[in-house]
Design a protein around this motif. Structure first.
Motif, PDB file in Angstrom:
ATOM      1  N   GLY A   1      -4.640  -5.992  -9.182  1.00  0.00           N
ATOM      2  CA  GLY A   1      -3.262  -5.690  -9.537  1.00  0.00           C
ATOM      3  C   GLY A   1      -2.911  -4.215  -9.508  1.00  0.00           C
ATOM      4  O   GLY A   1      -1.840  -3.825  -9.962  1.00  0.00           O
ATOM      5  N   VAL A   2      -3.815  -3.384  -8.975  1.00  0.00           N
ATOM      6  CA  VAL A   2      -3.517  -1.952  -8.899  1.00  0.00           C
ATOM      7  C   VAL A   2      -2.584  -1.704  -7.718  1.00  0.00           C
ATOM      8  O   VAL A   2      -2.916  -2.040  -6.584  1.00  0.00           O
ATOM      9  CB  VAL A   2      -4.810  -1.118  -8.706  1.00  0.00           C
ATOM     10  CG1 VAL A   2      -4.474   0.358  -8.576  1.00  0.00           C
ATOM     11  CG2 VAL A   2      -5.771  -1.360  -9.853  1.00  0.00           C
ATOM     12  N   GLN A   3      -1.419  -1.141  -8.006  1.00  0.00           N
ATOM     13  CA  GLN A   3      -0.481  -0.830  -6.924  1.00  0.00           C
ATOM     14  C   GLN A   3      -0.935   0.472  -6.275  1.00  0.00           C
ATOM     15  O   GLN A   3      -0.458   1.562  -6.618  1.00  0.00           O
ATOM     16  CB  GLN A   3       0.930  -0.724  -7.476  1.00  0.00           C
ATOM     17  CG  GLN A   3       1.433  -2.075  -7.968  1.00  0.00           C
ATOM     18  CD  GLN A   3       2.759  -1.961  -8.674  1.00  0.00           C
ATOM     19  OE1 GLN A   3       2.887  -1.216  -9.635  1.00  0.00           O
ATOM     20  NE2 GLN A   3       3.744  -2.684  -8.194  1.00  0.00           N
ATOM     21  N   ALA A   4      -1.881   0.322  -5.352  1.00  0.00           N
ATOM     22  CA  ALA A   4      -2.596   1.477  -4.806  1.00  0.00           C
ATOM     23  C   ALA A   4      -1.643   2.503  -4.181  1.00  0.00           C
ATOM     24  O   ALA A   4      -1.753   3.699  -4.448  1.00  0.00           O
ATOM     25  CB  ALA A   4      -3.626   1.007  -3.788  1.00  0.00           C
TER      26      ALA A   4
ATOM     27  N   ALA B   1      -9.430  -2.794  -5.805  1.00  0.00           N
ATOM     28  CA  ALA B   1      -8.448  -2.338  -6.788  1.00  0.00           C
ATOM     29  C   ALA B   1      -7.166  -3.148  -6.659  1.00  0.00           C
ATOM     30  O   ALA B   1      -6.597  -3.597  -7.661  1.00  0.00           O
ATOM     31  CB  ALA B   1      -8.164  -0.852  -6.588  1.00  0.00           C
ATOM     32  N   ARG B   2      -6.733  -3.372  -5.430  1.00  0.00           N
ATOM     33  CA  ARG B   2      -5.493  -4.133  -5.235  1.00  0.00           C
ATOM     34  C   ARG B   2      -5.642  -5.561  -5.727  1.00  0.00           C
ATOM     35  O   ARG B   2      -4.701  -6.143  -6.276  1.00  0.00           O
ATOM     36  CB  ARG B   2      -5.095  -4.109  -3.762  1.00  0.00           C
ATOM     37  CG  ARG B   2      -4.689  -2.716  -3.295  1.00  0.00           C
ATOM     38  CD  ARG B   2      -4.269  -2.710  -1.852  1.00  0.00           C
ATOM     39  NE  ARG B   2      -3.104  -3.558  -1.661  1.00  0.00           N
ATOM     40  CZ  ARG B   2      -2.645  -3.916  -0.461  1.00  0.00           C
ATOM     41  NH1 ARG B   2      -3.253  -3.509   0.635  1.00  0.00           N
ATOM     42  NH2 ARG B   2      -1.571  -4.675  -0.362  1.00  0.00           N
TER      43      ARG B   2
END
Lengths: 250, 327
Positions: B197-200, B193-194
């Motif tokens: 570009g997902v700001q987990a 996910a990261r």
């Protein structure tokens, strides 16, 4: 200059895994990273993606120093990657996997879904869009990872052994896919074991050996380089020639 | 289309339930099912969708409950008026706990949440203004209708149903928007996910804060209905576990999972309490322990998921049969 690595060094304790490697890529380039297991190519690759931070040296993306940025910050700035061992979202559908990538550029679910379908069409996964990602085989999951990365609308795509574990036919299909992606103007960095893949795709190659960059040039130059032949390709090329193919299927 | 017909039918049954089964016991039971369904659905946002298993959700439940009782005791507010206070406090506490602990993966986050909950219980037990070990009471006699103090469970039933519908509506919206997709992605594979570009860290924190705020509403409703809160009922670990088990039993990460879990567990507990009387209190722990083991071993994704999968399998089997028959 789209991506530039300047003297990137990574040490784990006393062990230097990547020693002062520099490279620069322009838009549309394909860079191949090769070398035997443990040579440091994956570590260097992960310094580029932000999964590891370099001990010293710099990574410049689109003119911006991203050396200490996280993977998600680099993704926003146009860098996308695949993983050596596929890291798909196992419980989500193929379409949803790609939508996660598309959501980087839009918060609208309908738009993300449309974009995901476009990408699935490009990589040839439309027929399985509603299947759960965990139900795909290795080739499908590797392809899905590429689709997901493309959905983030990147400037540069880094592929970590995208062909590993594929049969000869699957490798040919994967090479066709990479060519197709390159034709859209994409810049690529490819880590690969299989020499014929690198030779048929890359314009410049870096050869790693024990953490050092021992050669850097076109595939033709590199394969003729005496240092490369003696340090790495020599033994292998000889053995492979005897077995009748160029490259290590592992 | 078919799905919405089913949902409307079930909703009609839920609305009609206290009128069809108009005994005080069954009405109260229905209200409690809905109350715990609110808490478990709130937990589901962070525990089910984002996969961050909080075992200390009672802190937020207690926050809501204590806020409503404390503001009544000290300022004479109607208990329900302090809901925004409880929500704000819960969201603040969630941020304080979440920022350092959501970086921890897996079990460490769960353990940190238990520690914070137990700490909160001990602290409140020693604060006189919060009733210390004795607890706080609400209005004995309703001063106005806003005190929401009723002898019948019927008004509570419909109040809880309305709140539950809001919580489920919010969850449904979330499920179909970017944050819902991102939370599921983080749960499945945070590293991947990261890389997209997902700001987990940020999204986990959002989920935790939303979940905390909604859980505090359940706490405030609980205190309003019972007119009383003490450290055990408002901050005891058993309540945390109860909320978690309901969501897990029904189906964590499914919209209606927590409601299904509450509809099974609350009657079970009420009936066993009635049958066993005061002696049953300790037994509840044993039952919960057994349920945790059974879910973990046989139905890790919950009963609702099991039923849905069976239905899907039956559907595809029957459509296969139709295809064969047609051929």
């Amino acid at each position: 200059m789209l991506l530039e690595a300047i003297n990137v060094t990574k040490t784990f304790g006393a062990l230097t895994v990547v020693n002062a490697v520099s490279v620069s890529l322009n838009k549309g380039d394909i860079l191949g990273l090769i070398g035997p297991n443990g040579a440091g190519k994956s570590t260097f690759f992960n310094c580029l993606t932000g999964d590891l931070l370099p001990t010293s040296g710099q990574v410049i993306l689109n003119g911006e120093d991203v050396s200490v940025m996280t993977p998600e910050e680099r993704a926003v700035r146009g860098l996308a990657r695949s993983f050596q061992v596929p890291q798909t979202f196992e419980t989500m559908s193929v379409l949803e996997n790609v939508m996660i990538g598309a959501f980087l550029r839009t918060s609208d679910t309908a738009k993300a879904r449309r974009r995901a379908y476009e990408i699935l069409d490009l990589v040839g996964l439309v027929d399985v869009s509603s299947a759960v990602a965990g139900s795909l085989g290795t080739p499908g999951r590797k392809r899905l990872e590429i689709a997901r990365a493309l959905a983030t609308d990147p400037d540069i795509l880094l592929l970590d052994e995208a062909m590993a574990g594929l049969t000869a036919t699957e490798v040919r299909h994967a090479i066709e896919l990479v060519r197709k992606i390159h034709q859209t103007g994409m810049t690529l960095v490819i880590v690969e074991h299989i020499m014929e893949v690198i030779i048929s795709l890359a314009q410049q190659v870096i050869v790693f050996h024990q953490g050092h960059q021992i050669a850097h040039g076109t595939p033709q130059e590199v394969t003729r380089d005496p240092a490369v032949v003696s340090a790495y390709l020599g033994k292998r090329a000889a053995a492979n020639a005897a077995r009748g193919f160029a490259g290590d299927p592992a | 289309m078919k799905r919405s017909v089913w949902l409307l039918l079930i909703l009609a049954l839920v609305v009609a339930y206290p009128l069809l089964f108009a005994t005080p016991f069954l009405q109260r039971l229905g209200a409690l099912v809905l109350l715990y369904a609110i808490a478990a659905s709130a937990w589901n946002i962070v525990g089910g969708y984002a996969g961050q298993v909080s075992v200390g959700h009672v802190v937020f439940f207690g926050c809501g409950a204590y806020a409503s009782m404390a503001f009544y005791t000290h300022f004479g507010w109607p208990p329900i008026a302090a809901v925004p206070v409880g929500m704000m406090a819960s969201i603040g506490i969630a941020a304080l706990i979440g920022v350092p602990t959501l970086r921890l993966s897996g079990h460490y986050f769960s353990m940190a949440t238990i520690a914070v909950a137990e700490l909160a219980r001990l602290i409140v037990t020693n604060i006189e203004a919060l009733g210390a070990a004795v607890g706080l009471s609400g209005p004995v006699m309703p001063r106005t209708v806003f005190d929401l103090s009723f002898t019948s469970a019927l008004p509570y039933y419909y109040l809880f149903l309305a709140v539950l519908l809001v919580v489920l509506g919010l969850t449904y919206w979330m499920e179909n928007s970017r944050i819902g997709f991102y939370l599921r992605a983080i749960k499945d594979n945070e590293r991947a996910a990261r890389s997209l570009g997902v700001q987990a860290g940020r999204y986990k924190l959002y989920a935790y804060m939303i979940s905390a705020g909604l859980t505090s509403v359940a706490g405030a409703l609980y205190a309003t209905m019972y007119g009383f809160i003490d450290p055990d009922s408002g901050l005891g670990i058993l309540t945390s576990v109860k909320i978690l088990i309901m969501a897990a039993l029904g189906g964590a990460g499914l919209l209606f999972g927590p409601l299904v879990g509450a509809a099974i567990l609350v009657p079970l507990e009420e009936i066993s309490n009635n049958v066993l009387g005061g002696k049953g209190a300790g037994l509840t722990f044993v039952v919960y322990g057994a349920i945790i083991m059974i879910i973990a071993r046989f139905y890790p994704s919950g009963l609702l998921r099991l039923v849905l999968d069976r239905l899907a399998a039956a559907n595809s089997a029957s459509s296969d049969k139709k295809v064969r028959d047609a051929a």
